[in-house]
Design a protein around this motif. Sequence first.
Motif, mmCIF file in Angstrom:
data_model
loop_
_atom_site.group_PDB
_atom_site.id
_atom_site.type_symbol
_atom_site.label_atom_id
_atom_site.label_comp_id
_atom_site.label_asym_id
_atom_site.label_seq_id
_atom_site.Cartn_x
_atom_site.Cartn_y
_atom_site.Cartn_z
ATOM 1 N N SER A 116 30.658 45.565 37.350
ATOM 2 C CA SER A 116 32.068 45.880 37.598
ATOM 3 C C SER A 116 32.645 44.891 38.595
ATOM 4 O O SER A 116 32.113 44.714 39.680
ATOM 5 C CB SER A 116 32.220 47.290 38.169
ATOM 6 N N GLY A 117 33.721 44.262 38.221
ATOM 7 C CA GLY A 117 34.382 43.329 39.123
ATOM 8 C C GLY A 117 33.699 41.979 39.161
ATOM 9 O O GLY A 117 32.641 41.768 38.559
ATOM 10 N N ARG A 118 34.339 41.063 39.871
ATOM 11 C CA ARG A 118 33.837 39.698 39.981
ATOM 12 C C ARG A 118 34.132 39.174 41.377
ATOM 13 O O ARG A 118 35.227 39.341 41.899
ATOM 14 C CB ARG A 118 34.557 38.841 38.945
ATOM 15 N N SER A 119 33.145 38.527 41.965
ATOM 16 C CA SER A 119 33.294 37.910 43.277
ATOM 17 C C SER A 119 33.304 36.398 43.116
ATOM 18 O O SER A 119 32.615 35.852 42.250
ATOM 19 C CB SER A 119 32.124 38.333 44.164
ATOM 20 N N TYR A 128 37.150 39.401 45.727
ATOM 21 C CA TYR A 128 36.577 40.377 44.805
ATOM 22 C C TYR A 128 37.710 40.866 43.915
ATOM 23 O O TYR A 128 38.713 41.380 44.409
ATOM 24 C CB TYR A 128 35.931 41.551 45.554
ATOM 25 N N GLU A 129 37.571 40.663 42.611
ATOM 26 C CA GLU A 129 38.579 41.086 41.653
ATOM 27 C C GLU A 129 38.015 42.144 40.718
ATOM 28 O O GLU A 129 36.854 42.067 40.312
ATOM 29 C CB GLU A 129 39.072 39.910 40.802
ATOM 30 N N LEU A 146 40.410 53.611 38.534
ATOM 31 C CA LEU A 146 41.027 53.473 39.862
ATOM 32 C C LEU A 146 40.049 53.899 40.948
ATOM 33 O O LEU A 146 39.912 53.236 41.977
ATOM 34 C CB LEU A 146 42.303 54.308 39.961
ATOM 35 N N PHE A 147 39.352 55.007 40.714
ATOM 36 C CA PHE A 147 38.342 55.453 41.676
ATOM 37 C C PHE A 147 37.183 54.464 41.746
ATOM 38 O O PHE A 147 36.654 54.187 42.821
ATOM 39 C CB PHE A 147 37.821 56.849 41.330
ATOM 40 N N GLU A 148 36.801 53.911 40.590
ATOM 41 C CA GLU A 148 35.717 52.925 40.577
ATOM 42 C C GLU A 148 36.122 51.682 41.379
ATOM 43 O O GLU A 148 35.296 51.111 42.096
ATOM 44 C CB GLU A 148 35.366 52.532 39.137
ATOM 45 N N ASP A 151 35.678 52.549 45.071
ATOM 46 C CA ASP A 151 34.258 52.659 45.418
ATOM 47 C C ASP A 151 33.567 51.297 45.440
ATOM 48 O O ASP A 151 32.811 50.990 46.358
ATOM 49 C CB ASP A 151 33.525 53.592 44.448
ATOM 50 N N THR A 152 33.825 50.461 44.423
ATOM 51 C CA THR A 152 33.159 49.153 44.397
ATOM 52 C C THR A 152 33.728 48.214 45.456
ATOM 53 O O THR A 152 32.999 47.370 45.976
ATOM 54 C CB THR A 152 33.227 48.489 43.007
ATOM 55 N N MET A 153 35.013 48.379 45.796
ATOM 56 C CA MET A 153 35.592 47.576 46.875
ATOM 57 C C MET A 153 34.864 47.880 48.193
ATOM 58 O O MET A 153 34.477 46.964 48.932
ATOM 59 C CB MET A 153 37.088 47.864 47.016
ATOM 60 N N VAL A 154 34.651 49.140 48.483
ATOM 61 C CA VAL A 154 33.931 49.542 49.701
ATOM 62 C C VAL A 154 32.492 49.037 49.647
ATOM 63 O O VAL A 154 31.974 48.490 50.626
ATOM 64 C CB VAL A 154 33.998 51.073 49.894
#
Length: 168
Positions: A116-119, A128-129, A146-148, A151-154
């Motif tokens: 999930s996401g890309r750094s 981090y996107e 949105l919740f994911e 959570d992944t940002m944190v």
Amino acid sequence: MSDESQGPGKGVFFDRVSSKVTILQSVTFEMIHDLLSASGSEVTYMLLPEGFPIAECSIDGVNFSAMLLQKDGSPVESVEQEGETIIFRLVLAAPEETPPATVLEASNQWNIEHISGRSFFEDGRLYYEFRIPLGGVTADYFEDHLFEWYDTMVDFIHFVVGHCGSTD
């Protein structure tokens, strides 16, 4: 049979395919504002020098941005225009005492370990996107993502601090 109707967020269009499933086709910045504000985020808009709008957001002391893309992948041109993809972006300043190679290695390691996401690391900043594609997803899918994002940002912040030290 589906009929296009105004959804619960102003500016959000849904196809009603049954009384239990709502399919999200697109969103506007107004819906993003309403959803993030309801979760305690402060949201303001700004126009980038390139001429397209972004939402600047802050929640729990963490600042991030949101951008909407049109179907063709280009940014929406106004806050009223609908978008079919949301890109959330977190930008962290790399610690000065941490060698750039260490920051790049942490970014690459995150990408290897997380789907999930890309750094990425660019110009002394760590990005981090997280993308949420729309255009035919359920409203529940959208909300779950949105919740994911949050959570992944944190998790990303903790990962970076663990590998690189404190960030701004």
